[in-house]
Design a protein around this motif. Structure first.
Motif, PDB file in Angstrom:
ATOM      1  N   VAL A  70       0.865  -1.178   0.000  1.00 27.26           N
ATOM      2  CA  VAL A  70       0.000   0.000   0.000  1.00 27.26           C
ATOM      3  C   VAL A  70       0.902   1.228   0.000  1.00 27.26           C
ATOM      4  CG1 VAL A  70      -1.817   1.241   1.222  1.00 27.26           C
ATOM      5  CG2 VAL A  70      -1.763  -1.263   1.287  1.00 27.26           C
ATOM      6  N   VAL A  71       0.758   2.074  -1.036  1.00 21.79           N
ATOM      7  CA  VAL A  71       1.624   3.238  -1.206  1.00 21.79           C
ATOM      8  C   VAL A  71       0.833   4.512  -0.910  1.00 21.79           C
ATOM      9  CG1 VAL A  71       3.102   4.502  -2.823  1.00 21.79           C
ATOM     10  CG2 VAL A  71       2.925   1.996  -2.981  1.00 21.79           C
ATOM     11  N   ASP A  75       4.743   8.607  -1.243  1.00 21.73           N
ATOM     12  CA  ASP A  75       5.536   7.440  -1.643  1.00 21.73           C
ATOM     13  C   ASP A  75       5.958   6.562  -0.471  1.00 21.73           C
ATOM     14  OD1 ASP A  75       5.306   7.895  -4.371  1.00 21.73           O
ATOM     15  OD2 ASP A  75       7.106   9.149  -4.424  1.00 21.73           O
ATOM     16  N   SER A  76       5.478   6.855   0.732  1.00 19.95           N
ATOM     17  CA  SER A  76       5.718   5.923   1.829  1.00 19.95           C
ATOM     18  C   SER A  76       4.847   4.688   1.569  1.00 19.95           C
ATOM     19  CB  SER A  76       5.356   6.558   3.176  1.00 19.95           C
ATOM     20  OG  SER A  76       3.978   6.858   3.213  1.00 19.95           O
ATOM     21  N   TYR A  77       5.238   3.565   2.133  1.00 15.61           N
ATOM     22  CA  TYR A  77       4.445   2.363   1.879  1.00 15.61           C
ATOM     23  C   TYR A  77       4.485   1.409   3.055  1.00 15.61           C
ATOM     24  CZ  TYR A  77       8.838  -0.056   0.829  1.00 15.61           C
ATOM     25  OH  TYR A  77      10.087  -0.605   0.902  1.00 15.61           O
TER      26      TYR A  77
END
Length: 111
Positions: A70-71, A75-77
């Motif tokens: 899951v992004v 752009d963290s995921y």
């Protein structure tokens, strides 16, 4: 008894049509395209809980997920465990519309 009109024979419309026709209601599904499921507007990723609600032919299940990425917008995921399934979306819509018709619903295409 008058027919209950259902606009759109996608997943929800066809399943609702199936449930109502199965209970004896008159149902007419109106689809504005010439083929069920085309164009495809949605992914085929669904919760595996669906399998507790409706029996699917095994050919409709394309894949079973074990994890998903899951992004976020920055752009963290995160990587999460999953039991979701991936379906042939067009085939799924066709399957549900056929169930509705088999239960007694009428299907009007290009309308």
């Amino acid at each position: 008894m008058e027919d209950i009109p259902i606009i759109g024979s996608g997943t929800i419309g066809s399943y609702l049509g199936y449930l109502l026709a199965k209970k004896g209601y008159g149902v007419t599904l109106y689809e504005d395209h010439e083929k069920i499921g085309i164009p495809c507007h949605c992914t085929g990723i669904l919760t595996a809980g669906l399998l507790d609600i409706i029996h699917l032919p095994s050919g409709l299940i394309v894949n079973r997920l074990k994890k998903v990425k899951v992004v976020g917008p920055d752009d963290s995921y995160a990587i999460l465990r999953s039991t979701d399934i991936v379906l042939d979306r067009i085939g799924f819509d066709v399957f549900l519309s056929e169930k509705a018709v088999d239960a007694g619903a009428k299907l009007v295409m290009n309308h």
